[in-house]
Design a protein around this motif. Structure first.
Motif, mmCIF file in Angstrom:
data_model
loop_
_atom_site.group_PDB
_atom_site.id
_atom_site.type_symbol
_atom_site.label_atom_id
_atom_site.label_comp_id
_atom_site.label_asym_id
_atom_site.label_seq_id
_atom_site.Cartn_x
_atom_site.Cartn_y
_atom_site.Cartn_z
ATOM 1 N N GLU A 340 -7.906 -7.680 -2.856
ATOM 2 C CA GLU A 340 -7.883 -6.759 -1.717
ATOM 3 C C GLU A 340 -6.501 -6.678 -1.079
ATOM 4 N N ALA A 341 -5.812 -7.793 -0.997
ATOM 5 C CA ALA A 341 -4.525 -7.836 -0.284
ATOM 6 C C ALA A 341 -3.519 -6.847 -0.856
ATOM 7 N N SER A 342 -3.397 -6.800 -2.180
ATOM 8 C CA SER A 342 -2.422 -5.878 -2.786
ATOM 9 C C SER A 342 -2.844 -4.432 -2.581
ATOM 10 N N ILE A 343 -4.154 -4.169 -2.588
ATOM 11 C CA ILE A 343 -4.645 -2.803 -2.373
ATOM 12 C C ILE A 343 -4.313 -2.350 -0.951
ATOM 13 N N VAL A 344 -4.579 -3.210 0.025
ATOM 14 C CA VAL A 344 -4.290 -2.881 1.424
ATOM 15 C C VAL A 344 -2.793 -2.659 1.622
ATOM 16 N N GLU A 345 -1.987 -3.482 0.966
ATOM 17 C CA GLU A 345 -0.526 -3.318 1.076
ATOM 18 C C GLU A 345 -0.093 -1.961 0.555
ATOM 19 N N GLN A 346 -0.652 -1.563 -0.587
ATOM 20 C CA GLN A 346 -0.328 -0.241 -1.137
ATOM 21 C C GLN A 346 -0.771 0.876 -0.192
ATOM 22 N N MET A 347 -1.946 0.740 0.399
ATOM 23 C CA MET A 347 -2.456 1.742 1.334
ATOM 24 C C MET A 347 -1.533 1.874 2.545
ATOM 25 N N ASN A 348 -1.063 0.743 3.046
ATOM 26 C CA ASN A 348 -0.191 0.765 4.229
ATOM 27 C C ASN A 348 1.183 1.345 3.943
ATOM 28 N N ASN A 349 1.598 1.317 2.695
ATOM 29 C CA ASN A 349 2.928 1.821 2.328
ATOM 30 C C ASN A 349 2.940 3.314 2.010
ATOM 31 N N ILE A 358 -4.444 11.585 -1.327
ATOM 32 C CA ILE A 358 -5.305 11.429 -2.503
ATOM 33 C C ILE A 358 -5.246 9.992 -3.012
ATOM 34 N N LYS A 359 -4.027 9.450 -3.066
ATOM 35 C CA LYS A 359 -3.840 8.073 -3.524
ATOM 36 C C LYS A 359 -4.546 7.095 -2.580
ATOM 37 N N TYR A 360 -4.479 7.409 -1.279
ATOM 38 C CA TYR A 360 -5.116 6.545 -0.280
ATOM 39 C C TYR A 360 -6.619 6.463 -0.521
ATOM 40 N N ASP A 361 -7.215 7.644 -0.761
ATOM 41 C CA ASP A 361 -8.663 7.676 -1.008
ATOM 42 C C ASP A 361 -9.030 6.904 -2.271
ATOM 43 N N GLU A 362 -8.169 7.002 -3.301
ATOM 44 C CA GLU A 362 -8.420 6.262 -4.543
ATOM 45 C C GLU A 362 -8.373 4.756 -4.300
ATOM 46 N N LEU A 363 -7.375 4.327 -3.526
ATOM 47 C CA LEU A 363 -7.239 2.898 -3.228
ATOM 48 C C LEU A 363 -8.390 2.411 -2.348
ATOM 49 N N LYS A 364 -8.809 3.275 -1.429
ATOM 50 C CA LYS A 364 -9.927 2.916 -0.557
ATOM 51 C C LYS A 364 -11.196 2.694 -1.374
ATOM 52 N N GLU A 365 -11.415 3.582 -2.349
ATOM 53 C CA GLU A 365 -12.581 3.443 -3.211
ATOM 54 C C GLU A 365 -12.463 2.202 -4.097
ATOM 55 N N LYS A 366 -11.230 1.911 -4.518
ATOM 56 C CA LYS A 366 -11.008 0.712 -5.333
ATOM 57 C C LYS A 366 -11.338 -0.547 -4.525
ATOM 58 N N ARG A 367 -10.941 -0.546 -3.240
ATOM 59 C CA ARG A 367 -11.241 -1.688 -2.379
ATOM 60 C C ARG A 367 -12.756 -1.818 -2.165
#
Length: 425
Positions: A340-349, A358-367
């Protein structure tokens, strides 16, 4: 000339006896400082003492330096040394004039040291505990377990030089700490109880018949732990070669000892040699493939080495061997959620562009996918242990993030219930 010589010897004999008497008088008045001074004066004349006077001198010196427990560590060491010399002297001459009193004094000292050691442990004063345990061992060398306690206390107190000395002493003594424990079941309560020795247990079972189902159980050897700690201390001191040598010697003596193998693997992990660590882990699983605890511990070690995939395999293997292994379910969920930590970091960046959204939604679904993957393991951990507050809180937070309101409310009530039970409210 002869008369002068005789007179001189007689004078010196009188002098040393006078100093011994001065020690005795000072001790009767609890004047330990004067007794120590008289002991120093008498010691200078020991060459002229007969054995009887020497024995009395050693006994009185021990009392003077111990000062009823109020002495410094250096003085206590001197008192112990005097008692040892007294025992050696009276054993050699076959006259135990002061030995019985000395043994009583020794018993009092041992009791005092043990009480102070236990209090020091309770106060987390591990350095003081190590000193007291070491003194108990010095006075009772057969009770090697106190040297082990001293070493363990020194480690807890971060006094690695001292602990290394004690651990090496234990290793050279061949200490294992293995002992037999004796159990039997109380016929009235149905509870299995431990006994101090076999004869007492057998008396309860065979004679008074208050117990049934006698059972003997041998404790695990502490040798692997001792050698591991020796090696890890060497690693912390940058003495990697000494660390590996310590492990190598132990493994040669006990090539089939799983504990030693795991300890060696841990040393390589501490040294940063993950390839060797991994090879030894694989060797361990071949040695005992159906040991759930081993698989779990390997999972822990793999997780510490940040080998997430390997950790998952070990935890899953532990669960397949023992489906009720609560900690394996807990740790498996933890490993999954580490992503989760790396996913959240990517979302915040991410920025605010359409592509970023679009990328944010993909990462959110991945989390969310990680959360859903972890849920069954957390639920199982909570099912197996209904007071598992960590699992309950994690589930509560996951349900909150996933927007599963009903599950969140139910789990929040569960958390409140567990916490209320823990506090007695």
């Amino acid at each position: 000339m002869t008369l002068v010589l005789v007179f001189t010897v007689a004078t010196m004999s009188f002098a040393q006896k006078s100093e011994v008497k001065a020690m005795d008088k000072a001790l009767k008045n609890s004047n330990f400082a004067d007794a120590k001074s008289a002991a120093s004066a008498a010691e200078a004349l020991m060459g002229n003492m007969d054995d009887k006077t020497k024995a009395k001198f050693y006994f009185l010196k021990a009392k003077a330096y111990y000062a009823n427990g109020g002495a410094t560590d250096a003085d206590i060491d001197e008192a112990i040394l005097s008692l040892d010399k007294l025992k050696e002297l009276e054993s050699s001459i076959g006259k135990l004039r002061y030995t019985e009193e000395a043994n009583q004094m020794k018993d009092g000292m041992l009791k005092s040291f043990l009480e102070k050691a236990n209090k020091a442990i309770a106060d987390k004063n591990y350095s003081e505990a190590a000193k007291r345990f070491e003194k108990i061992y010095r006075m009772s060398p057969k009770d090697t377990i106190y040297l082990y306690y001293a070493a363990s206390s020194a480690v807890n107190g971060q006094d690695f030089d001292t602990s290394l000395k004690y651990y090496n002493d234990l290793k050279n003594l061949g200490y294992t700490g293995v002992k037999m424990n004796y159990y039997a079941t109380n016929t009235e309560t149905g509870v299995e109880e431990a006994f101090g020795d076999k004869s007492t247990r057998d008396f309860a079972v065979k004679t008074v018949k208050t117990h049934i189902k006698p059972k003997n159980e041998k404790t695990k050897s502490k040798r692997a732990e001792i050698v591991k700690n020796i090696a890890l201390i060497y690693v912390s001191q940058g003495e990697n070669e000494k660390a590996l040598a310590a492990m190598s010697d132990a493994r040669k003596e006990n090539p089939k000892d799983l504990g030693l193998l795991l300890s060696e693997a841990n040393v390589y992990l501490q040294m940063g040699n993950r390839d060797r660590f991994k090879n030894l882990m694989e060797e361990a699983t071949k040695m005992d493939p159906n040991n759930a605890e081993l698989q779990y511990n390997l999972g822990v070690l793999a997780a510490e080495a940040e080998d997430v995939e390997q950790a998952r395999k070990y935890y899953e293997k532990a669960i397949s061997i023992d489906p009720k292994y609560v900690d394996a379910y807990n740790n498996l969920a933890v490993v999954i959620l580490q992503g989760e930590a790396s996913i959240v970091e990517q979302m915040n960046n991410l920025g605010t562009s359409s592509a970023d959204n679009i990328k944010y939604d993909e990462l959110k679904e991945k989390r969310s996918g990680l959360y859903r993957e972890a849920i069954p393991y957390l639920e199982k951990a909570l099912e197996l242990k209904n007071t598992n507050i960590d699992a309950a809180k994690t589930l509560m937070n996951i349900y909150s993030v996933l927007g599963e309101t009903d599950n969140y409310k139910a789990m929040k009530a569960r958390v409140d219930e567990i916490e209320s039970s823990a506090t007695g409210n």
